[in-house]
Design a protein around this motif. Structure first.
Motif, PDB file in Angstrom:
ATOM      1  N   TYR A  53     -27.871 -31.511  14.113  1.00 24.96           N
ATOM      2  CA  TYR A  53     -29.211 -31.781  14.634  1.00 24.96           C
ATOM      3  C   TYR A  53     -30.165 -31.809  13.444  1.00 24.96           C
ATOM      4  N   LYS A  54     -30.665 -33.008  13.129  1.00 26.86           N
ATOM      5  CA  LYS A  54     -31.537 -33.188  11.974  1.00 26.86           C
ATOM      6  C   LYS A  54     -32.918 -33.628  12.438  1.00 26.86           C
ATOM      7  N   GLY A  55     -33.951 -33.094  11.784  1.00 23.59           N
ATOM      8  CA  GLY A  55     -35.325 -33.440  12.134  1.00 23.59           C
ATOM      9  C   GLY A  55     -36.335 -32.523  11.485  1.00 23.59           C
ATOM     10  N   HIS A  56     -35.950 -31.288  11.206  1.00 23.04           N
ATOM     11  CA  HIS A  56     -36.845 -30.355  10.538  1.00 23.04           C
ATOM     12  C   HIS A  56     -36.921 -30.697   9.050  1.00 23.04           C
ATOM     13  N   THR A  57     -38.068 -30.424   8.487  1.00 21.24           N
ATOM     14  CA  THR A  57     -38.265 -30.655   7.052  1.00 21.24           C
ATOM     15  C   THR A  57     -38.168 -29.383   6.235  1.00 21.24           C
ATOM     16  N   GLY A  58     -38.157 -28.231   6.892  1.00 22.29           N
ATOM     17  CA  GLY A  58     -38.039 -26.951   6.213  1.00 22.29           C
ATOM     18  C   GLY A  58     -36.847 -26.174   6.744  1.00 22.29           C
ATOM     19  N   PRO A  59     -36.551 -25.033   6.155  1.00 25.77           N
ATOM     20  CA  PRO A  59     -35.442 -24.215   6.647  1.00 25.77           C
ATOM     21  C   PRO A  59     -35.637 -23.809   8.104  1.00 25.77           C
ATOM     22  N   ILE A  85     -31.394 -26.675  23.606  1.00 32.32           N
ATOM     23  CA  ILE A  85     -31.487 -25.688  22.531  1.00 32.32           C
ATOM     24  C   ILE A  85     -32.832 -25.849  21.851  1.00 32.32           C
ATOM     25  N   ALA A  86     -33.491 -24.723  21.533  1.00 31.95           N
ATOM     26  CA  ALA A  86     -34.791 -24.726  20.859  1.00 31.95           C
ATOM     27  C   ALA A  86     -34.616 -24.193  19.455  1.00 31.95           C
ATOM     28  N   SER A  87     -35.426 -24.733  18.530  1.00 31.86           N
ATOM     29  CA  SER A  87     -35.339 -24.315  17.131  1.00 31.86           C
ATOM     30  C   SER A  87     -36.731 -24.217  16.546  1.00 31.86           C
ATOM     31  N   GLY A  88     -36.888 -23.305  15.589  1.00 31.47           N
ATOM     32  CA  GLY A  88     -38.152 -23.129  14.881  1.00 31.47           C
ATOM     33  C   GLY A  88     -37.921 -23.133  13.390  1.00 31.47           C
ATOM     34  N   SER A  89     -38.876 -23.693  12.649  1.00 29.30           N
ATOM     35  CA  SER A  89     -38.684 -23.873  11.212  1.00 29.30           C
ATOM     36  C   SER A  89     -39.911 -23.387  10.457  1.00 29.30           C
ATOM     37  N   THR A  90     -39.713 -23.283   9.142  1.00 28.62           N
ATOM     38  CA  THR A  90     -40.838 -22.879   8.296  1.00 28.62           C
ATOM     39  C   THR A  90     -41.854 -23.998   8.118  1.00 28.62           C
ATOM     40  N   ASP A  91     -41.513 -25.215   8.552  1.00 24.73           N
ATOM     41  CA  ASP A  91     -42.497 -26.310   8.476  1.00 24.73           C
ATOM     42  C   ASP A  91     -43.516 -26.250   9.599  1.00 24.73           C
ATOM     43  N   GLY A  92     -43.427 -25.192  10.470  1.00 26.07           N
ATOM     44  CA  GLY A  92     -44.403 -25.005  11.543  1.00 26.07           C
ATOM     45  C   GLY A  92     -44.060 -25.743  12.808  1.00 26.07           C
ATOM     46  N   SER A  93     -42.897 -26.363  12.917  1.00 27.02           N
ATOM     47  CA  SER A  93     -42.540 -27.153  14.100  1.00 27.02           C
ATOM     48  C   SER A  93     -41.532 -26.407  14.948  1.00 27.02           C
ATOM     49  N   VAL A  94     -41.649 -26.612  16.259  1.00 26.57           N
ATOM     50  CA  VAL A  94     -40.697 -26.102  17.245  1.00 26.57           C
ATOM     51  C   VAL A  94     -40.150 -27.299  17.996  1.00 26.57           C
ATOM     52  N   ARG A  95     -38.825 -27.428  18.044  1.00 23.17           N
ATOM     53  CA  ARG A  95     -38.201 -28.598  18.640  1.00 23.17           C
ATOM     54  C   ARG A  95     -37.226 -28.166  19.732  1.00 23.17           C
ATOM     55  N   ILE A  96     -37.100 -29.048  20.736  1.00 24.29           N
ATOM     56  CA  ILE A  96     -36.110 -28.882  21.801  1.00 24.29           C
ATOM     57  C   ILE A  96     -35.125 -30.032  21.682  1.00 24.29           C
ATOM     58  N   TRP A  97     -33.811 -29.660  21.634  1.00 19.96           N
ATOM     59  CA  TRP A  97     -32.752 -30.639  21.448  1.00 19.96           C
ATOM     60  C   TRP A  97     -31.854 -30.657  22.679  1.00 19.96           C
ATOM     61  N   GLU A  98     -31.289 -31.834  22.941  1.00 12.97           N
ATOM     62  CA  GLU A  98     -30.251 -31.950  23.957  1.00 12.97           C
ATOM     63  C   GLU A  98     -28.913 -31.658  23.282  1.00 12.97           C
ATOM     64  N   VAL A  99     -28.164 -30.733  23.846  1.00 11.08           N
ATOM     65  CA  VAL A  99     -26.979 -30.223  23.171  1.00 11.08           C
ATOM     66  C   VAL A  99     -25.928 -31.302  23.008  1.00 11.08           C
ATOM     67  N   GLU A 100     -25.625 -32.061  24.043  1.00  6.46           N
ATOM     68  CA  GLU A 100     -24.500 -32.983  24.009  1.00  6.46           C
ATOM     69  C   GLU A 100     -24.764 -34.212  23.149  1.00  6.46           C
ATOM     70  N   THR A 101     -25.998 -34.663  23.090  1.00 11.71           N
ATOM     71  CA  THR A 101     -26.290 -35.905  22.356  1.00 11.71           C
ATOM     72  C   THR A 101     -26.957 -35.670  21.016  1.00 11.71           C
ATOM     73  N   GLY A 102     -27.608 -34.497  20.812  1.00 17.33           N
ATOM     74  CA  GLY A 102     -28.325 -34.247  19.572  1.00 17.33           C
ATOM     75  C   GLY A 102     -29.699 -34.892  19.546  1.00 17.33           C
ATOM     76  N   ARG A 103     -30.203 -35.364  20.720  1.00 18.78           N
ATOM     77  CA  ARG A 103     -31.514 -36.024  20.785  1.00 18.78           C
ATOM     78  C   ARG A 103     -32.614 -34.980  20.814  1.00 18.78           C
ATOM     79  N   CYS A 104     -33.673 -35.200  20.043  1.00 20.76           N
ATOM     80  CA  CYS A 104     -34.831 -34.308  20.040  1.00 20.76           C
ATOM     81  C   CYS A 104     -35.732 -34.696  21.194  1.00 20.76           C
ATOM     82  N   LEU A 105     -35.912 -33.776  22.138  1.00 20.50           N
ATOM     83  CA  LEU A 105     -36.653 -34.085  23.352  1.00 20.50           C
ATOM     84  C   LEU A 105     -38.148 -33.852  23.190  1.00 20.50           C
ATOM     85  N   LYS A 106     -38.530 -32.771  22.531  1.00 20.15           N
ATOM     86  CA  LYS A 106     -39.943 -32.435  22.447  1.00 20.15           C
ATOM     87  C   LYS A 106     -40.204 -31.669  21.164  1.00 20.15           C
ATOM     88  N   THR A 107     -41.448 -31.789  20.660  1.00 22.20           N
ATOM     89  CA  THR A 107     -41.822 -31.127  19.411  1.00 22.20           C
ATOM     90  C   THR A 107     -43.217 -30.539  19.552  1.00 22.20           C
TER      91      THR A 107
END
Length: 763
Positions: free
Chosen positions: A426-432, A445-467
């Motif tokens: 799952y690629k899309g964040h610019t920071g760790p 799945i939800a993820s948070g990064s040091t670039d200040g973004s929070v993303r929601i991903w679809e597990v099976e496809t790897g598509r970023c649903l919301k940021t």
């Protein structure tokens, strides 16, 4: 004719009665001792003579009367040893003999053959009885001398007969010759022989002498009385008159009837005073006890080995080599009588080398003038080293294969499924990526990064649903555990934001909007208001809870309404709980000792686990008391913590690369410590349904373990390392894997790396 026969019968009766009286008087004088039944030559001869006698035609009544003086009719119960006299006497007294038949059938060891034998014996009863009486009249009184006893034929002694089981002989006779065993008859032949023999029930096989012994009437009577529980001899009186053992003059009662004196029941005051006196003397040092003598730890190096205890301690003890002690001739300044003259030295040269003395004494003025003085210290030191390093005991060397010392673990193939290969990125964040969290259904799945973004991903496809984009670096994200409330908690800096993911149905969205609407906030207490403040999130329409310190960790309760936040620098106020439905914040009712690192709620009970830097404490939220249990990790600094779904086991990761497994029912110390990572462990995680747990580290690896917990308390948890997952880049600053989470339903593992990539590992 009838008158003559009556007179003859009366004469016989008188003779038999006189004989009975004489026999009873003699039997009282004889010494009667109950021993094992052994054959006696006299008795064997008497029995053989009885067998050769012919019926004389005398009445059975005469025989019954002839035994009246020695035994009564009560002594003749129905038994396998019933004699001829028994049968004849019952005929005279009872007539039909029905009661005797009932008793015979009641005996355990009796069968039809015994009844037939008894009938045959009863027919010959009068003859045997008359002969026995005649023999008893002739028998001389036995003496107590051991010389009169008949020695056994076998003189083997007390040797067990089992030793001769496989031999052809059994013991030795007096002359020392072997006593051969008798040939054993066929069982069928021996059985037929016993059927024909009317007196077979009296015969006993003597294993010690390898022969058959036929019991006499007296011996059968003794055995019959002992079987009934009576005394072996008829003249024994079990109810002898009582003889008082204590008598005195003017005695009214046999013993004193005075009551016991009171002093026998009350503790002695004099003894109590003596004890107090001794205790005071011991305390003041007046009485001193002898100390046990300590065995000396040193021993004489040149002493005699016979005095040492090392011989008994070691079976293969080797004493050190002994040198001959130096004499006068070996002195550096010996007497003149030990120094040889020139003539003696010349005679030494004429001798053979074998006979020539190896050492010739010389005289020196001082010890330093000796030629060997320069090397004396060195040689003495080397000698001491030889004695010190010499192995005094032969040690057996044990050859052990190192592989056999390893614990036997099941094969990895038998423990499948478990994640072992990277399936998706799952690629899309610019920071760790600092934190990830899976939704309860496993679809998002939800993820948070040091670039200040929070993303929601679809597990099976790897598509970023919301940021969502924030101004600060995201520290932690946590998805609500309830599937009906798809809300997300995000921690950054001092703010905790509750976001609506808008993933549920319309009804669920309406309830979430009502839940996130602040409206009229309840009044917080002054102590709580100084810690947090509830604010609306104007950008994304959620709730923002601002704390007085930076947030380092958040964790949802299993009910989905409570949330705990950890402020590492908050000290005693570092852990608070928030209730989303009532918009309330509560401080913990107990004091926290140390700086908190992370918290975990118990999966089924009202417990909370709070990890400080070195220990983990378990508190009950319903009680304001201290900790229920304190888990001692023995680590320098704890970094993360996870609890097993069963609630009885806990894993703790540290910043030194160690991971501890705690079995809380077993002990407060680690059941097992795993040292796999060379660098800091960033997070640990348990799977909800599979027996799997994992750890991730700054060294860019994630370890997957099999951890099975048994319901049986006698079995320890089974921990098996399964796989090392690699793939994240090690070049990024602060690098490594920063977080790992398991899929809630599948044996999949998500890892978040400092290279801004999220990886999914599948089986």
């Amino acid at each position: 004719m009838s008158k003559k026969t009556e007179e003859i019968d009366e004469d016989k009766m008188r003779e038999t009665r006189t004989k009975c009286k004489n026999d009873s008087a003699k039997s009282k004088k004889q010494k009667q001792v109950v021993k094992e039944v052994k054959p006696v030559e006299k008795e064997v001869k008497s029995l053989k003579e009885e067998d050769l006698l012919v019926d004389s035609g005398a009445d059975s009544d005469d025989d019954g009367d002839s035994l009246c003086g020695s035994l009564n009719s009560d002594d003749f119960d129905s038994d396998m040893f019933d004699s001829e006299d028994d049968g004849s006497q019952r005929e005279t007294e009872d007539g039909d003999g029905e009661s005797s038949e009932d008793k015979v059938h009641g005996h355990e060891g009796l069968d039809d053959n015994d009844e037939e034998n008894e009938q045959v014996d009863s027919e010959n009863g009068e003859e045997d009885g008359i002969d026995e009486d005649s023999e008893q009249g002739e028998v001389v009184e036995e003496s107590d001398s051991s010389e009169d006893e008949v020695a056994p034929r076998n003189t083997v002694g007390d040797v067990p007969l089992e030793w001769y089981k496989d031999e052809k002989h059994i013991g030795y006779d007096i002359t020392g010759k072997k006593i051969t065993k008798k040939e054993k008859q066929d069982k069928l032949d021996s059985f037929l022989a016993t059927m024909d023999d009317s007196k077979n029930w009296r015969k006993i096989y003597d294993e010690y002498n390898d022969e058959e012994v036929e019991l006499t009437k007296e011996e059968s009577k003794l055995i019959r009385r002992m079987l009934r529980g009576e005394a072996p001899h008829a003249d024994f009186d079990p109810y002898a008159p009582y003889v008082d053992w204590f008598k005195w003059d003017d005695a009214i009662h046999p013993l004193s009837s005075a009551p016991e004196p009171k002093r026998r029941f009350i503790p002695s005051k004099w003894e109590a005073k003596k004890v107090v006196k001794y205790v005071r003397a011991i305390r003041k040092g007046w009485i001193k006890f002898d100390k046990p003598e300590e065995e000396p730890s040193v021993y004489h190096l040149w002493g005699d080995d016979s005095t040492l205890d090392q011989k008994s301690k070691h079976l293969t003890y080797i004493p050190p080599p002994k040198l001959k002690l130096p004499g006068h001739e070996e002195s550096y300044n010996p007497s003149l009588e030990y120094i040889p003259t020139e003539e003696e030295k010349a005679s030494y040269e004429l001798m053979f080398e074998e006979d020539r003395p190896k050492f010739i004494p010389k005289r020196f003025t001082s010890l330093r003038s000796i030629p060997a003085y320069e090397n004396a210290l060195k040689e003495s030191f080397e000698r001491c080293l030889d004695l010190y390093l010499c192995p005094r005991v032969r040690k057996k060397r044990i050859n052990i294969d190192p592989e056999s010392l390893k614990p036997k673990l099941p094969s990895r193939k038998d423990l499948r499924p478990y994640p072992n290969s990277c399936y998706l990125e799952y690629k899309g964040h610019t920071g760790p990526v600092t934190s990830i969290s899976t939704e309860s259904s496993g679809q998002w799945i939800a993820s948070g990064s040091t670039d200040g973004s929070v993303r929601i991903w679809e597990v099976e496809t790897g598509r970023c649903l919301k940021t969502w984009q924030f101004d600060e670096a995201v520290k932690c994200v946590a998805w609500n555990p309830l599937s009906d409330f798809p809300i997300l908690a995000v921690a950054m800096g001092r703010d905790l934001v509750i976001l609506n993911t808008e993933l549920g149905t319309d009804e669920e969205q309406n309830t979430i909007k009502e839940l996130l609407n602040l409206g009229n906030l309840p009044e917080q207490s002054t102590s709580v208001a100084a810690i947090v403040s509830w604010l609306p999130d104007e950008i994304y329409g959620g709730i923002k809870i601002r704390h007085f310190k930076n947030i380092s960790y958040i964790h949802w309760h299993r009910k989905g309404d409570y949330l705990s936040t950890v402020m590492a620098s908050g000290e005693t106020r570092g852990v608070v709980t928030h209730q989303i439905s009532k918009k309330l914040t509560d401080k913990l009712p107990f004091k926290i000792r140390g700086l908190p690192v992370c918290t975990v709620f118990h999966p089924s009970r009202s417990f909370i686990f709070i990890a400080t830097r070195k220990n983990v404490r378990v508190y009950d939220l319903l009680k304001a008391d201290g900790p229920i249990k304190k888990l001692e990790t023995g680590m320098r600094e704890i970094s993360s913590m996870a609890i097993h779904p069963g609630g009885d086991n806990l894993i703790v990761g540290s910043k030194e690369g160690k991971m501890c497994w705690f079995d809380m029912d077993l002990s407060s110390k680690p059941y097992k410590t795993l040292k796999n990572h060379p660098k800091d462990i960033t997070n640990v995680a348990f799977h909800r349904s599979y027996p799997l747990f994992a750890s991730c580290s700054v060294d860019s690896t994630a370890y997957v373990f099999h951890g099975k917990v048994y319901n049986d308390l006698n079995e320890n948890p089974l921990i098996v390392p399964l796989e090392i997952l690699r793939g994240h880049s090690t070049k990024s600053n602060g690098g490594g894997v920063l977080d790992c989470k398991f899929h809630p339903r599948q044996p999949w593992l998500f890892t978040a790396g400092a290279d801004s990539i999220i990886k999914l590992y599948c089986h």
